[in-house]
Design an enzyme around this catalytic site. Structure first.
Site, PDB file in Angstrom:
ATOM      1  N   LYS A  92      -3.437  -1.193  14.310  1.00  0.00           N
ATOM      2  CA  LYS A  92      -2.675  -0.462  14.829  1.00  0.00           C
ATOM      3  C   LYS A  92      -3.977   0.118  16.512  1.00  0.00           C
ATOM      4  O   LYS A  92      -3.849  -0.434  16.788  1.00  0.00           O
ATOM      5  CB  LYS A  92      -2.926   0.720  13.928  1.00  0.00           C
ATOM      6  CG  LYS A  92      -1.715   0.747  12.657  1.00  0.00           C
ATOM      7  CD  LYS A  92      -2.023   2.187  12.916  1.00  0.00           C
ATOM      8  CE  LYS A  92      -2.997   2.176  11.677  1.00  0.00           C
ATOM      9  NZ  LYS A  92      -3.096   1.814  10.115  1.00  0.00           N
ATOM     10  N   GLU A 144       1.123  -0.850  -0.119  1.00  0.00           N
ATOM     11  CA  GLU A 144      -0.115   0.504   0.045  1.00  0.00           C
ATOM     12  C   GLU A 144       0.777   1.685  -0.187  1.00  0.00           C
ATOM     13  O   GLU A 144       2.002   1.032   0.330  1.00  0.00           O
ATOM     14  CB  GLU A 144      -0.732   0.192   1.202  1.00  0.00           C
ATOM     15  CG  GLU A 144      -0.735  -0.341   2.663  1.00  0.00           C
ATOM     16  CD  GLU A 144      -0.718   0.785   3.674  1.00  0.00           C
ATOM     17  OE1 GLU A 144      -0.834   1.910   3.403  1.00  0.00           O
ATOM     18  OE2 GLU A 144      -0.298   0.496   4.753  1.00  0.00           O
TER      19      GLU A 144
HETATM   20  N1  PSU Z   1       0.104   0.158   8.434  1.00  0.00           N
HETATM   21  C1  PSU Z   1       0.960   1.261   9.199  1.00  0.00           C
HETATM   22  N2  PSU Z   1       0.651   2.534   8.488  1.00  0.00           N
HETATM   23  C2  PSU Z   1      -0.082   3.176   8.206  1.00  0.00           C
HETATM   24  C3  PSU Z   1      -1.242   2.408   8.068  1.00  0.00           C
HETATM   25  C4  PSU Z   1      -1.116   0.752   7.981  1.00  0.00           C
HETATM   26  O1  PSU Z   1       2.035   1.087   9.675  1.00  0.00           O
HETATM   27  O2  PSU Z   1      -0.240   4.408   8.018  1.00  0.00           O
HETATM   28  C5  PSU Z   1      -2.447   3.129   6.927  1.00  0.00           C
HETATM   29  C6  PSU Z   1      -3.372   1.852   6.057  1.00  0.00           C
HETATM   30  O3  PSU Z   1      -3.333   2.145   5.230  1.00  0.00           O
HETATM   31  C7  PSU Z   1      -4.262   2.077   7.228  1.00  0.00           C
HETATM   32  C8  PSU Z   1      -5.286   2.899   7.207  1.00  0.00           C
HETATM   33  O4  PSU Z   1      -6.078   1.289   5.941  1.00  0.00           O
HETATM   34  O5  PSU Z   1      -3.347   3.784   7.884  1.00  0.00           O
HETATM   35  C9  PSU Z   1      -6.112   3.273   8.495  1.00  0.00           C
HETATM   36  O6  PSU Z   1      -6.799   4.335   8.780  1.00  0.00           O
HETATM   37  P1  PSU Z   1      -7.981   4.881   8.967  1.00  0.00           P
HETATM   38  O7  PSU Z   1      -7.574   4.586  10.093  1.00  0.00           O
HETATM   39  O8  PSU Z   1      -8.167   6.508   8.238  1.00  0.00           O
HETATM   40  O9  PSU Z   1      -9.242   4.289   7.804  1.00  0.00           O
END
Ligand code: PSU
Ligand code: MN
Length: 303
Positions: free
Chosen positions: A157, A23
């Protein structure tokens, strides 16, 4: 054409060679400049070392690109106007000629559409701790209930409500296995403390789960492989808990909402752990990318 698969990725898919999707939101919005560009290159090299072809995914000037050239990768890493695109943002981004980085949800969708079976990231999005007030649940979860891709990650996360996220994954019918662990990984931490129902010990073992799912047919949903960061590379758990509590309080005071929440908290942790969270995050991502390449190779080598 609104979607473009790079020649290298197209040939690899055509010849049945292993491909790993990566990604781009982690590059554009999850890591600090200028280190992010070096990391983007490093992750692609790790996939190659593991015996697979990397397919980093992003939207460049309104074209969804699967497999980025140097110029596109540099633009995603360096241009501050690059947007963050979840899967619901893809159509307007394509229609308006926008440039944006793709989150797990948008990347998984595009990768699956292109026939890529394995995808690596850091940590998935999920249910936020203040869900009762904000209803903030990452679009990653629902999209992963609809695509038959294998996602290698260090759990979700740790800024999130992990038990609630695991519950949602169960409700959505997304399969979760621990890689050499019976605990769901905790992103910056080796363990979130939550149990997982299944443990797989080798890339071949994961490939066999993928094959069994292919043979079963039935509703499509992702296979999540939770691969913990090594214990000696994790963030100190006490430091993690203390700084995260401060970060969550600061996000609330500042009224940070929507797509900005996750990048805000990742950055807050990085600054207030003096870079230690960044090193743990990178260690996790590297381990996931390497394992994903081995799984993609093992899947292609199944008898
Ligand atoms: N994993 C990481 N760092 C990130 C992300 C994932 O180590 O920045 C990103 C991914 O793209 C994931 C996004 O889909 O964070 C989630 O964002 P949100 O909570 O706004 O959906
Ligand atoms: Mn969100």
């Amino acid at each position: 054409m609104s979607t473009q698969v790079s020649e290298e990725v197209r040939e690899a898919l055509h010849e049945g060679r292993p491909v790993v999707a990566l990604e781009s939101t982690i590059i554009a919005h999850g890591l600090p400049r200028p280190r992010n560009l070096a990391v983007a290159h490093e992750l692609e090299a790790l996939v190659r070392d593991g015996g697979a072809v990397p397919a980093t995914i992003a939207v460049i000037d309104g074209t969804a690109r699967i497999g980025l050239d140097q110029a596109a990768l540099t633009r995603i890493a360096e241009d501050p106007s690059v947007r963050k695109l979840g899967h619901r943002d893809l159509a307007p981004a394509l229609a308006t000629g926008t440039t944006g980085a793709t989150t797990v949800s948008a990347t998984a969708w595009l990768a699956d559409s292109a026939g890529i079976r394995v995808f690596a990231t850091g940590g998935l999005g999920g249910v936020h701790r203040e869900w009762a007030e904000t209803q903030d649940e990452s679009a990653d979860l629902r999209l992963l209930a609809q695509v038959g891709i294998t996602v290698v990650c260090a759990g979700v996360k740790s800024i999130l409500d992990v038990p609630a996220t695991l519950q949602r994954l169960e409700t959505l019918g997304v399969t979760v296995v621990g890689y050499r662990t019976d605990r769901f990984p905790g992103f910056y931490l080796s363990s979130s403390g939550e149990p997982v129902d299944w443990t797989v010990r080798t890339p071949q073992g994961v490939a066999r789960v993928m094959r069994a799912r292919d043979e079963l047919g039935g509703p499509r949903a992702a296979l999540i492989v939770g691969n913990p960061v090594a214990a000696d590379q994790q963030l100190d758990p006490q430091l993690h808990d203390r700084v995260l509590a401060q970060g969550l309080a600061t996000a609330r005071e500042k009224g940070v909402t929507g797509q900005a929440v996750t990048p805000f908290l990742l950055d807050y942790l990085m600054v207030h752990t003096e870079g230690a969270s960044l090193e743990a995050n990178l260690a996790a991502v590297r381990g996931n990318v390497w394992l994903a390449a081995r799984i993609a190779a093992a899947y292609r080598e199944l008898p």
